[in-house]
Design a protein around this motif. Structure first.
Motif, short mmCIF file in Angstrom:
data_model
loop_
_atom_site.label_atom_id
_atom_site.label_comp_id
_atom_site.label_asym_id
_atom_site.label_seq_id
_atom_site.Cartn_x
_atom_site.Cartn_y
_atom_site.Cartn_z
N LEU A 25 46.83 4.34 57.98
CA LEU A 25 45.89 3.85 58.95
C LEU A 25 44.64 4.78 58.72
CD1 LEU A 25 45.65 2.06 61.42
CD2 LEU A 25 46.62 4.01 62.60
N GLY A 26 43.64 4.19 58.52
CA GLY A 26 42.37 4.80 58.49
C GLY A 26 41.50 4.34 59.69
N LEU A 27 41.05 5.45 60.43
CA LEU A 27 40.27 5.34 61.68
C LEU A 27 39.00 5.97 61.74
CD1 LEU A 27 43.30 6.47 63.93
CD2 LEU A 27 42.35 4.13 63.59
N ASP A 28 37.99 5.34 62.27
CA ASP A 28 36.65 5.65 62.20
C ASP A 28 36.36 5.64 63.70
OD1 ASP A 28 33.95 6.08 62.19
OD2 ASP A 28 33.50 4.62 60.72
N PHE A 29 35.86 6.87 64.35
CA PHE A 29 35.46 6.98 65.80
C PHE A 29 34.18 7.23 66.06
CE2 PHE A 29 40.13 7.53 65.74
CZ PHE A 29 40.54 7.29 67.26
N THR A 30 33.49 6.22 66.88
CA THR A 30 32.06 6.50 66.99
C THR A 30 31.85 6.39 68.72
OG1 THR A 30 31.63 4.35 66.49
CG2 THR A 30 31.24 5.75 64.83
N PHE A 31 31.00 7.24 69.17
CA PHE A 31 30.62 7.11 70.58
C PHE A 31 28.86 6.71 70.59
CE2 PHE A 31 34.45 9.61 70.33
CZ PHE A 31 34.93 9.24 71.37
N PRO A 32 28.88 5.59 70.80
CA PRO A 32 27.29 5.08 70.39
C PRO A 32 26.73 5.73 71.61
CG PRO A 32 28.93 3.17 70.74
CD PRO A 32 29.57 4.39 70.88
N LEU A 33 25.38 6.11 71.26
CA LEU A 33 24.42 6.93 72.21
C LEU A 33 23.04 6.24 72.18
CD1 LEU A 33 25.08 10.53 71.35
CD2 LEU A 33 25.92 9.01 73.45
N LYS B 38 25.87 1.95 76.91
CA LYS B 38 26.58 2.91 77.91
C LYS B 38 27.06 4.20 76.91
CE LYS B 38 27.70 -0.13 81.72
NZ LYS B 38 28.74 -0.45 82.73
N LYS B 39 26.93 5.43 77.25
CA LYS B 39 27.54 6.50 76.61
C LYS B 39 28.95 6.50 76.71
CE LYS B 39 23.72 9.40 77.06
NZ LYS B 39 23.14 10.68 77.32
N ARG B 40 29.51 6.02 77.97
CA ARG B 40 30.98 5.97 77.98
C ARG B 40 31.61 4.72 77.30
NH1 ARG B 40 32.74 9.23 82.58
NH2 ARG B 40 34.76 8.44 82.23
N HIS B 41 31.37 4.64 76.02
CA HIS B 41 32.04 3.66 75.11
C HIS B 41 32.44 4.35 73.85
CE1 HIS B 41 29.82 -0.46 76.26
NE2 HIS B 41 30.38 0.30 77.26
N MET B 42 33.51 3.82 73.29
CA MET B 42 33.99 4.33 72.04
C MET B 42 34.45 3.37 70.99
SD MET B 42 37.59 6.71 71.44
CE MET B 42 38.70 5.37 72.34
N ARG B 43 33.98 3.19 69.94
CA ARG B 43 34.07 2.35 68.90
C ARG B 43 35.25 2.88 67.96
NH1 ARG B 43 28.56 -0.34 68.46
NH2 ARG B 43 28.75 -1.62 70.15
N VAL B 44 36.31 2.05 67.84
CA VAL B 44 37.17 2.36 66.65
C VAL B 44 37.22 1.45 65.68
CG1 VAL B 44 39.53 3.09 66.37
CG2 VAL B 44 38.27 3.72 68.35
N LYS B 45 37.08 1.79 64.38
CA LYS B 45 37.43 0.77 63.45
C LYS B 45 38.54 1.39 62.75
CE LYS B 45 32.78 -0.76 62.70
NZ LYS B 45 31.68 -1.13 62.10
N ALA B 46 39.62 0.29 62.61
CA ALA B 46 40.82 0.86 61.90
C ALA B 46 40.88 -0.07 60.61
CB ALA B 46 41.91 0.70 63.08
N ASN B 47 41.48 0.47 59.54
CA ASN B 47 41.91 -0.28 58.28
C ASN B 47 43.19 0.27 58.18
OD1 ASN B 47 41.78 2.12 56.56
ND2 ASN B 47 39.57 1.54 56.31
N ALA B 48 44.29 -0.77 57.96
CA ALA B 48 45.49 -0.43 58.01
C ALA B 48 46.21 -0.93 56.55
CB ALA B 48 46.40 -0.87 59.12
#
Length: 159
Positions: free
Chosen positions: A116-124, A129-139
């Motif tokens: 499981l590959g994970l890419d976490f970003t918190f767009p600013l 909104k600052k309180r978002h989290m984006r997660v791209k996953a490749n499995a």
């Protein structure tokens, strides 16, 4: 179908947002994997964006519907180590786990490994909104037939 309404059109949108839910430890079908460690006494905002790999080793025959995120905080500067755990296997707190569902479940066997590959970003950017989290996953997982199965998922968590 929910109360007579066809909800199939909502499914693809609903699966893009992880949900906060308590997980029964018996629902965990793999060994946990550490995906990120952070020293909060030295962390900067840019440290929150990260990429990692989480090899999940399955411990039972079942269907894998997604993955769960939880955290452990180790307060080491309190004179003695104090741990706050949201691990489903530990005593439950008011904190829950974050559940990321796959578009389709995958049948797994004990000893199989899900890469499981994970890419976490918190767009600013100012439009988000600052309180978002984006997660791209490749499995990716090797099936018992020897065939490699791989897929991508894209999630946005808003709180």
């Amino acid at each position: 179908e929910v109360y007579g309404f066809d909800m199939s059109n909502v499914r693809s949108v609903a699966l893009k947002e992880p949900i906060v839910d308590p997980i029964n430890p018996e629902q965990m079908i793999s060994e946990p994997a550490v995906v990120w460690e952070l020293d909060i006494t030295k962390a900067k905002m840019g440290d929150l964006d990260f990429k990692t790999r989480a090899p999940l080793l399955f411990t039972q025959r079942n269907y894998c519907y997604g993955f769960t995120a939880f955290f452990l905080l180790d307060f080491t500067r309190c004179g003695r180590s104090t741990i706050l755990s949201t691990d489903p296997r530990d005593m439950q707190t008011h904190w829950k786990q974050l559940v990321f569902y796959f578009k389709e479940p995958v049948a797994v066997e004990p000893g199989q490994l899900l890469d499981l590959g994970l890419d976490f970003t918190f767009p600013l950017n100012k439009d988000e909104k600052k309180r978002h989290m984006r997660v791209k996953a490749n499995a990716a997982i090797e099936l018992p037939t020897g065939k490699q199965l791989s897929w991508d998922e894209d999630y946005t968590y808003r709180w």
